[in-house]
Design a protein around this motif. Structure first.
Motif, PDB file in Angstrom:
ATOM      1  N   GLU A 187       1.060  -1.271   0.086  1.00  0.00           N
ATOM      2  CA  GLU A 187      -0.081  -0.118  -0.066  1.00  0.00           C
ATOM      3  C   GLU A 187       0.973   1.502   0.066  1.00  0.00           C
ATOM      4  O   GLU A 187       0.534   2.285  -0.722  1.00  0.00           O
ATOM      5  CB  GLU A 187      -0.886  -0.100   1.334  1.00  0.00           C
ATOM      6  N   ASP A 192      -1.777   3.427  -2.172  1.00  0.00           N
ATOM      7  CA  ASP A 192      -3.225   2.966  -2.112  1.00  0.00           C
ATOM      8  C   ASP A 192      -3.634   1.625  -1.775  1.00  0.00           C
ATOM      9  O   ASP A 192      -2.751   0.871  -1.975  1.00  0.00           O
ATOM     10  CB  ASP A 192      -4.224   3.693  -3.150  1.00  0.00           C
ATOM     11  N   ARG A 196      -7.764   0.097  -5.738  1.00  0.00           N
ATOM     12  CA  ARG A 196      -7.652   1.550  -6.230  1.00  0.00           C
ATOM     13  C   ARG A 196      -6.217   1.556  -7.081  1.00  0.00           C
ATOM     14  O   ARG A 196      -6.120   2.697  -7.655  1.00  0.00           O
ATOM     15  CB  ARG A 196      -7.963   2.616  -5.227  1.00  0.00           C
ATOM     16  N   THR A 197      -5.227   0.527  -7.013  1.00  0.00           N
ATOM     17  CA  THR A 197      -4.008   0.518  -7.797  1.00  0.00           C
ATOM     18  C   THR A 197      -4.035  -0.371  -8.851  1.00  0.00           C
ATOM     19  O   THR A 197      -4.422  -0.711  -9.797  1.00  0.00           O
ATOM     20  CB  THR A 197      -2.853   0.515  -6.804  1.00  0.00           C
TER      21      THR A 197
END
Length: 231
Positions: A187, A192, A196-197
Motif C-alpha cells: 500500500e 493506496d 484502487r491501484t
C-alpha cells in the motif's frame, strides 16, 4: 590514471574466473593463440615463481591441466591487480555459497514464481534462467537489482534474513500481524489499497504483475486469519 577494480568487479571475477579459463584454454578460434596468451601471462605476472615452476610444455597436451593452469594464472593476476594475498582470493572462491530458487524465495520473502520472474527480468546480475529439467543455483556473491535500481549482494539479503530470524525468535509475530505488515508495504509502495491501484489497472508491467500476485495472496491470507479470529 588506471581504472580501479571495484569490490563488485572483484567478486564477479572470482565467481567467473573458472569459466573464463575454459574460454581461454578451449574456445579461442586458434589454439596457438591460447598457448601464446598463457605463456605471456606466465612470464608477465610478478611474484609467480611458485606457479610457473609447475608448468611445462606438456600442459598444452592435457585440456584439463591447461584449464587449471589458466585458473591459477587468473587467480594470481587478480591478486596482483588488487594487491590481495592469493590466500585471500582462494578463500573467497571457497566461501561462495550457492542457493536454489526455493531458498532464495525464503530469504527474499516471496514466492518461487517471483524468483523465476526476477531471473527472467535479469535482476540477478549475470545469472540466466536454467532450461527445462534444470535448476538454478545462484551464488551468494551475485548482485540483485532492487526496484529502486540499487544493487545488493545476495549474501547481504541472506544475512538480513538470518538477523530477522534471530530477532523474531525472541518476539513471535502472529500470522495476522505479518500479513498486515506485508500488505502495508505494498500500500505504501503504490500509494493506496490494491483495488484502487494494481487491481484497477488493465495492463501491468512484469514487476507490477509479480507484486499483484503476492499482494492478492497476502490479502487472502489476511481475510482467512480475520475469519479464524472471529470464530
Amino acid at each position: 590514471m588506471l581504472m580501479p577494480i571495484t569490490y563488485s568487479e572483484k567478486s564477479q571475477f572470482i565467481k567467473n574466473y573458472s569459466h573464463i579459463a575454459v574460454e581461454l584454454a578451449s574456445n579461442l578460434k586458434d589454439f596457438d593463440n591460447s598457448v601464446l596468451l598463457f605463456k605471456v601471462l606466465a612470464h608477465a605476472l610478478r611474484n609467480n615463481e611458485s606457479i610457473v615452476r609447475e608448468f611445462d610444455e606438456g600442459i598444452f597436451e592435457n585440456p584439463f591441466a591447461f584449464q587449471k593452469g589458466f585458473e591459477a594464472l587468473l587467480r594470481h593476476a587478480l591478486s596482483v591487480a588488487t594487491d590481495s594475498p592469493e590466500t585471500d582470493i582462494a578463500a573467497a572462491v571457497e566461501r561462495v555459497e550457492e542457493y536454489s530458487t526455493g531458498q532464495l524465495a525464503k530469504f527474499f520473502g516471496v514466492s518461487v514464481m517471483t524468483i523465476h520472474n526476477w531471473l527472467d527480468q535479469g535482476r540477478f546480475v549475470g545469472i540466466k534462467k536454467a532450461g527445462s529439467n534444470k535448476h538454478n543455483k545462484i551464488p551468494d556473491d551475485t548482485e540483485f537489482i532492487m526496484t529502486s535500481g540499487k544493487r545488493i549482494l545476495v549474501r547481504e539479503v541472506v544475512a538480513m534474513w538470518h538477523k530477522q530470524e534471530a530477532e523474531t525468535s525472541h518476539k513471535e509475530e502472529s500470522d495476522l500481524a505479518y500479513y498486515t505488515r506485508q500488505i502495508a508495504y505494498y500500500e505504501d509502495k503504490y500509494g493506496d489499497v490494491f483495488e484502487r491501484t494494481l487491481g484497477a489497472k488493465e495492463e501491468l508491467t512484469a514487476e507490477e504483475e509479480t507484486d499483484a500476485q503476492i499482494w492478492q495472496h497476502l490479502l487472502g491470507r489476511q481475510q482467512l486469519e480475520f475469519g479464524d479470529k472471529k470464530k
